[in-house]
Scaffold this motif. Structure first.
Motif, PDB file in Angstrom:
ATOM      1  N   ALA A   1       8.089   3.506  -2.947  1.00 47.99           N
ATOM      2  CA  ALA A   1       7.972   2.184  -2.301  1.00 47.99           C
ATOM      3  C   ALA A   1       6.517   1.944  -1.878  1.00 47.99           C
ATOM      4  O   ALA A   1       5.975   0.846  -2.069  1.00 47.99           O
ATOM      5  N   ARG A   2       5.878   2.975  -1.341  1.00 42.52           N
ATOM      6  CA  ARG A   2       4.482   2.823  -0.917  1.00 42.52           C
ATOM      7  C   ARG A   2       3.577   2.607  -2.134  1.00 42.52           C
ATOM      8  O   ARG A   2       2.625   1.821  -2.073  1.00 42.52           O
ATOM      9  N   ALA A   3       3.905   3.280  -3.227  1.00 41.34           N
ATOM     10  CA  ALA A   3       3.113   3.081  -4.455  1.00 41.34           C
ATOM     11  C   ALA A   3       3.274   1.647  -4.933  1.00 41.34           C
ATOM     12  O   ALA A   3       2.294   0.997  -5.325  1.00 41.34           O
ATOM     13  N   ALA A   4       4.503   1.134  -4.882  1.00 44.37           N
ATOM     14  CA  ALA A   4       4.764  -0.245  -5.340  1.00 44.37           C
ATOM     15  C   ALA A   4       4.001  -1.250  -4.477  1.00 44.37           C
ATOM     16  O   ALA A   4       3.586  -2.312  -4.959  1.00 44.37           O
ATOM     17  N   ARG A   5       3.795  -0.923  -3.208  1.00 48.43           N
ATOM     18  CA  ARG A   5       3.048  -1.833  -2.316  1.00 48.43           C
ATOM     19  C   ARG A   5       1.525  -1.650  -2.456  1.00 48.43           C
ATOM     20  O   ARG A   5       0.756  -2.280  -1.738  1.00 48.43           O
ATOM     21  N   GLY A   6       1.108  -0.755  -3.357  1.00 49.83           N
ATOM     22  CA  GLY A   6      -0.331  -0.568  -3.605  1.00 49.83           C
ATOM     23  C   GLY A   6      -1.017   0.271  -2.538  1.00 49.83           C
ATOM     24  O   GLY A   6      -2.250   0.275  -2.443  1.00 49.83           O
ATOM     25  N   GLU A   7      -0.220   1.014  -1.754  1.00 46.16           N
ATOM     26  CA  GLU A   7      -0.830   1.765  -0.649  1.00 46.16           C
ATOM     27  C   GLU A   7      -1.378   3.135  -1.072  1.00 46.16           C
ATOM     28  O   GLU A   7      -2.151   3.739  -0.332  1.00 46.16           O
ATOM     29  N   LEU A   8      -0.930   3.617  -2.263  1.00 50.26           N
ATOM     30  CA  LEU A   8      -1.280   4.985  -2.630  1.00 50.26           C
ATOM     31  C   LEU A   8      -2.254   5.037  -3.803  1.00 50.26           C
ATOM     32  O   LEU A   8      -2.356   4.089  -4.577  1.00 50.26           O
ATOM     33  N   ALA A   9      -2.947   6.161  -3.908  1.00 51.96           N
ATOM     34  CA  ALA A   9      -3.866   6.404  -5.030  1.00 51.96           C
ATOM     35  C   ALA A   9      -3.565   7.780  -5.606  1.00 51.96           C
ATOM     36  O   ALA A   9      -3.325   8.734  -4.858  1.00 51.96           O
ATOM     37  N   PHE A  10      -3.574   7.852  -6.942  1.00 54.16           N
ATOM     38  CA  PHE A  10      -3.430   9.143  -7.626  1.00 54.16           C
ATOM     39  C   PHE A  10      -4.796   9.568  -8.141  1.00 54.16           C
ATOM     40  O   PHE A  10      -5.593   8.725  -8.566  1.00 54.16           O
TER      41      PHE A  10
ATOM     42  N   THR B   1      -4.559  19.289 -11.778  1.00 48.76           N
ATOM     43  CA  THR B   1      -4.036  19.380 -10.411  1.00 48.76           C
ATOM     44  C   THR B   1      -3.975  17.973  -9.819  1.00 48.76           C
ATOM     45  O   THR B   1      -4.948  17.213  -9.908  1.00 48.76           O
ATOM     46  N   THR B   2      -2.826  17.647  -9.233  1.00 44.60           N
ATOM     47  CA  THR B   2      -2.474  16.255  -8.955  1.00 44.60           C
ATOM     48  C   THR B   2      -2.456  15.977  -7.453  1.00 44.60           C
ATOM     49  O   THR B   2      -1.745  16.649  -6.707  1.00 44.60           O
ATOM     50  N   VAL B   3      -3.261  14.995  -7.058  1.00 47.99           N
ATOM     51  CA  VAL B   3      -3.338  14.604  -5.645  1.00 47.99           C
ATOM     52  C   VAL B   3      -2.863  13.161  -5.521  1.00 47.99           C
ATOM     53  O   VAL B   3      -3.209  12.307  -6.346  1.00 47.99           O
ATOM     54  N   LEU B   4      -2.052  12.900  -4.503  1.00 45.93           N
ATOM     55  CA  LEU B   4      -1.573  11.542  -4.221  1.00 45.93           C
ATOM     56  C   LEU B   4      -1.904  11.279  -2.762  1.00 45.93           C
ATOM     57  O   LEU B   4      -1.503  12.045  -1.885  1.00 45.93           O
ATOM     58  N   TRP B   5      -2.671  10.216  -2.502  1.00 47.75           N
ATOM     59  CA  TRP B   5      -3.099   9.984  -1.126  1.00 47.75           C
ATOM     60  C   TRP B   5      -2.960   8.522  -0.733  1.00 47.75           C
ATOM     61  O   TRP B   5      -2.809   7.644  -1.587  1.00 47.75           O
TER      62      TRP B   5
ATOM     63  N   TRP C   1       6.982  13.554 -10.415  1.00 46.69           N
ATOM     64  CA  TRP C   1       7.757  14.385  -9.480  1.00 46.69           C
ATOM     65  C   TRP C   1       7.456  13.963  -8.039  1.00 46.69           C
ATOM     66  O   TRP C   1       8.363  13.817  -7.219  1.00 46.69           O
ATOM     67  N   LEU C   2       6.184  13.752  -7.735  1.00 51.30           N
ATOM     68  CA  LEU C   2       5.816  13.352  -6.362  1.00 51.30           C
ATOM     69  C   LEU C   2       6.448  12.014  -6.010  1.00 51.30           C
ATOM     70  O   LEU C   2       7.014  11.834  -4.921  1.00 51.30           O
ATOM     71  N   LEU C   3       6.367  11.057  -6.927  1.00 51.33           N
ATOM     72  CA  LEU C   3       6.925   9.720  -6.642  1.00 51.33           C
ATOM     73  C   LEU C   3       8.438   9.792  -6.442  1.00 51.33           C
ATOM     74  O   LEU C   3       8.999   9.069  -5.616  1.00 51.33           O
ATOM     75  N   ASP C   4       9.078  10.684  -7.194  1.00 46.66           N
ATOM     76  CA  ASP C   4      10.545  10.789  -7.111  1.00 46.66           C
ATOM     77  C   ASP C   4      11.008  11.629  -5.925  1.00 46.66           C
ATOM     78  O   ASP C   4      12.169  11.528  -5.515  1.00 46.66           O
TER      79      ASP C   4
END
Ligand code: ADP
Ligand code: G3P
Length: 494
Positions: free
Chosen positions: A152-161, A84-88, A142-145
């Motif tokens: 973009a937020r992931a690329a800026r290092g703002e998110l965690a999986f 189960t996948t969480v992205l925050w 799927w979440l990133l897409d």
């Protein structure tokens, strides 16, 4: 001296907190269900905040109702629903989207595209897994897409999986961690080197900066924020729930196996200190890492087991409580020729057919709800039998007994039929909360609450043994009938 280990068992349908004493006995337990969301056919979501809030609430409750102070706790062990996948958002600690649950099929097209491009073997060899929507990597893609702005937020290092272990650890300590047994469920982790794999990450288009640091399953990984429980408690055990249950069932040496009968069924067999790569569509997975090394398991995951009993209750309304299924099924001497394949979410191991759908065959004018109840119970055991056949072929080790646990393992009719159809004794332990117990053992070993694996294995006690009583001929005939029913369920929704 501290008196207890606090085990967190964060499952698919409920959050539990259980206190174990030094004898491995349950001192107290609390449980809370949380909501399941089905926004589209094939989609299953959880609210990650609700997972954390329910988990927090049951920890508070188990301490309060048992008059246990946080300072009486030697360590926390976490076992969790896997995949189960969480992205925050790292800064706010808020999820950016609902968690995508392991049962969710929405990332099937991603897996098909990778397969069409010829990458299936690479994923299988490195991760031990089948390229299927069950696992976390395609869900994260799927979440990133699809979540606006996420890439973009992931690329800026703002998110965690993270899988649910990571999410709970982040909420309790602010650390971004996971263990190898959970990382091994993502299609992004090389189980031979025990590292995230850059080649697989590139194929899935996942930025490595999203991923948690991988720490041992048994070892002090973090401390809880002192404001949570009044003292900083060590988080010293982390494992996916099925691996934790295997550890809790003391299946610590090659050839030992357990089957858990919960929402799904998960059969895992210990295969030693190197991965046994399946030739029969099972998965190879990391069991746990201890200071002395990593243990590997073979696994067959069945998606629909106790959930089919819930369907009898909620979908058909022929029982009010899951436990009533046994009495209803016992009202008839046999299944009356009815076979049920509960492929509501496709079929998992060893078929891996995302397009299979639920199928009931063999009904006549004389079929009644008891036959359907019986066929449903039998379907749980028959799906497990398919897995065991594949496992025996892969492991080349005959199974001498199957240890069982999980909510539906309380059902004696099911357990007897399981022994009959496998031709192997089925053994139920006294402590059936083996998932929580396994997490407690991993944590307790790390902080010296228990001295050794031998000490904890000696605590395992049998409650009941079910001996196989079906003739070899009847078993073969029942398995043949089952294979024909499974064939009819396959590729239905394609
Ligand atoms: N006596 C019973 N007979 C058959 N199934 C049962 C029985 N009691 C509970 N179940 C099933 O077991 C499941 C709950 O088991 P549990 O181990 O708590 O699951 P999970 O950890 O997946 O939430 C439910 O799906 C329920 O339908
Ligand atoms: O929460 P459970 O007990 O249904 O287990 C779920 C599994 O970890 C999914 O792989």
């Amino acid at each position: 001296m501290t008196k207890f280990i606090l085990a967190i068992d964060q499952g698919t349908t409920s959050s539990r907190a259980i206190l174990f004493d030094r004898a491995g006995h349950i001192h107290g337990a609390a449980q809370q269900e949380f909501r399941q969301f089905f926004p589209q056919p094939g989609w299953v979501e959880h609210d990650a905040n609700e997972i954390w809030q329910s988990q927090r609430a049951v920890i508070d409750e188990v301490l309060r109702t048992n008059h246990v102070a946080a300072s009486d706790i030697a360590a926390i062990g976490i076992a969790n629903q896997r995949e189960t996948t969480v992205l925050w958002d790292r800064a706010t600690g808020e999820p950016v989207a609902p968690a995508i649950v392991w049962q969710d099929r929405r990332s099937t097209p991603c897996c098909e595209a990778l397969r069409a491009d010829g990458h299936e073997d690479l994923f299988q060899q490195k991760t031990g897994l089948v390229l299927d929507a069950y696992f976390s990597g395609p869900k994260l893609k799927w979440l990133l897409d699809n979540v606006p702005g996420a890439r973009a937020r992931a690329a800026r290092g703002e998110l965690a999986f993270g899988t649910v272990d990571s999410w709970l650890i982040f909420k309790m300590s602010g650390k971004h961690l996971t263990d190898p047994s959970n990382a091994a469920r993502t299609l992004m982790f090389n189980i031979h080197t025990a590292r995230w794999d850059d080649e697989l990450l590139a194929l899935l288009d996942i930025p490595p900066g999203l991923l948690p640091t991988v720490v041992a399953s048994s070892g002090v990984a973090a401390h809880t924020d002192p404001q949570l429980f009044g003292v900083a408690l060590p988080i010293a055990g982390i494992a996916g729930d099925q691996q934790a249950a295997t550890f809790g069932q003391a299946c610590h040496s090659p050839g030992m196996a357990k089957n858990t009968y919960g929402t799904g069924c998960f059969m895992l067999m210990h295969t030693g200190q190197t991965a046994t790569m399946s030739k029969n569509k099972l998965i190879s997975t990391i069991g746990w890492t201890l200071p002395k090394g990593t243990d590997y398991l073979l696994e067959g995951s069945v998606f629909m087991a106790g959930a089919a009993i819930q369907w009898l209750r909620d979908g058909l309304g022929i029982i009010k409580h899951a436990a009533e299924v046994e009495e209803l099924a016992l009202a008839v001497p046999d299944n009356g020729g009815v076979l049920f394949v509960p492929a509501f979410a496709g079929l998992g191991a060893p078929h891996w057919d995302a397009y299979a759908r639920g199928t009931m065959v063999g009904m006549t004018r004389g079929t009644n709800k008891s036959h359907i109840a019986r066929a449903t119970l039998e379907s749980i055991a028959l799906q497990s039998a398919d897995v065991l056949v594949a496992m025996q072929a892969d492991a080349a080790m005959p199974l001498t007994q199957l240890r069982v646990d999980g909510g539906a393992a309380r059902n004696n009719l099911l357990m007897q039929f399981q022994a009959d159809i496998l031709g192997v004794p089925v053994v139920r332990p006294v402590v059936t909360e083996t998932t929580a117990l396994g997490a407690a053992f991993l944590a307790g070993l790390a902080v010296g609450f228990w001295a050794s694996q031998e000490e904890i294995a000696a605590q395992w006690q049998m409650e009941r043994r079910f001996e196989p009583a079906m003739s070899v001929d009847e078993r073969a005939q029942r398995m043949d009938e089952w294979r024909r029913a499974v064939e009819r369920s396959r590729a239905w929704s394609q």
